[in-house]
Design a protein around this motif. Structure first.
Motif, PDB file in Angstrom:
ATOM      1  N   GLY A 105      21.158  25.923 -38.251  1.00  0.00           N
ATOM      2  CA  GLY A 105      20.943  27.187 -37.553  1.00  0.00           C
ATOM      3  C   GLY A 105      21.179  28.417 -38.392  1.00  0.00           C
ATOM      4  N   VAL A 106      21.867  28.274 -39.521  1.00  0.00           N
ATOM      5  CA  VAL A 106      22.114  29.403 -40.427  1.00  0.00           C
ATOM      6  C   VAL A 106      21.942  28.920 -41.865  1.00  0.00           C
ATOM      7  N   ALA A 107      21.807  29.860 -42.785  1.00  0.00           N
ATOM      8  CA  ALA A 107      21.664  29.533 -44.201  1.00  0.00           C
ATOM      9  C   ALA A 107      22.962  28.917 -44.734  1.00  0.00           C
ATOM     10  N   PRO A 108      22.877  28.115 -45.793  1.00  0.00           N
ATOM     11  CA  PRO A 108      24.090  27.471 -46.322  1.00  0.00           C
ATOM     12  C   PRO A 108      25.208  28.448 -46.681  1.00  0.00           C
ATOM     13  N   SER A 109      24.880  29.565 -47.333  1.00  0.00           N
ATOM     14  CA  SER A 109      25.928  30.511 -47.725  1.00  0.00           C
ATOM     15  C   SER A 109      26.570  31.166 -46.506  1.00  0.00           C
ATOM     16  N   VAL A 110      25.779  31.444 -45.486  1.00  0.00           N
ATOM     17  CA  VAL A 110      26.319  32.029 -44.248  1.00  0.00           C
ATOM     18  C   VAL A 110      27.218  31.012 -43.553  1.00  0.00           C
ATOM     19  N   TRP A 111      26.769  29.757 -43.532  1.00  0.00           N
ATOM     20  CA  TRP A 111      27.584  28.703 -42.899  1.00  0.00           C
ATOM     21  C   TRP A 111      28.924  28.562 -43.612  1.00  0.00           C
TER      22      TRP A 111
END
Length: 152
Positions: A105-111
């Motif tokens: 649901g979100v980009a890897p860096s955001v996660w």
């Protein structure tokens, strides 16, 4: 007397193929065709019976396994997203990021940032968090005026 061998049931081959996906997910050359060969079945038959048995296609299973490992690496290591992309079997950062975002649901860096913030909050006792996050009453200036003139 000739020895007769009975072929192993397909479910056993499916388990072996799934075990191979769990053990070798980091190999970028591991794909559904490779897993089907290990199960001694055609790609179409393997995909159909795999989904009937495990509830998801072999491709979905392999991608989910790779994303689960990527999440673990994002949470526990300081590796860059590119390094993690390669470590879990992707050869393209773009396809890794798109798959991760579609799955999580979100980009890897955001996660990663969200998980670290959550981990930091989890270490603080809840009684302190409730006290810090408790809404504070703001003094209402109208109440002072109603009480009388200020002395000053």
């Amino acid at each position: 007397m000739a020895a007769t061998t009975t072929p192993a049931p397909l479910a056993r081959h499916l388990l072996r193929a799934r075990d191979a996906a769990d053990a070798e997910y980091a190999d970028p050359s591991l794909d559904v065709a490779t897993l089907a060969r290990r199960a001694h079945a055609s790609v179409a038959h393997f995909s159909r019976t795999f989904k009937e048995t495990f509830g998801e296609t072999p491709h979905q299973y392999l991608q989910t396994r790779r994303i689960e490992r990527a999440q673990e690496l994002l949470r526990l290591t300081e590796l860059t997203v590119s390094e993690i992309c390669l470590a879990v079997g992707y050869t393209s950062l773009g396809s890794f990021s798109a798959t991760f975002k579609r799955t999580v649901g979100v980009a890897p860096s955001v996660w990663r940032e969200q998980e670290r913030a959550y981990a930091l909050r989890a270490r603080i006792p809840s009684c302190f968090r409730r006290e810090w996050q408790r809404p504070r009453a703001v003094p209402d200036s109208r109440i002072r005026e109603a009480d009388g003139p200020e002395v000053g």
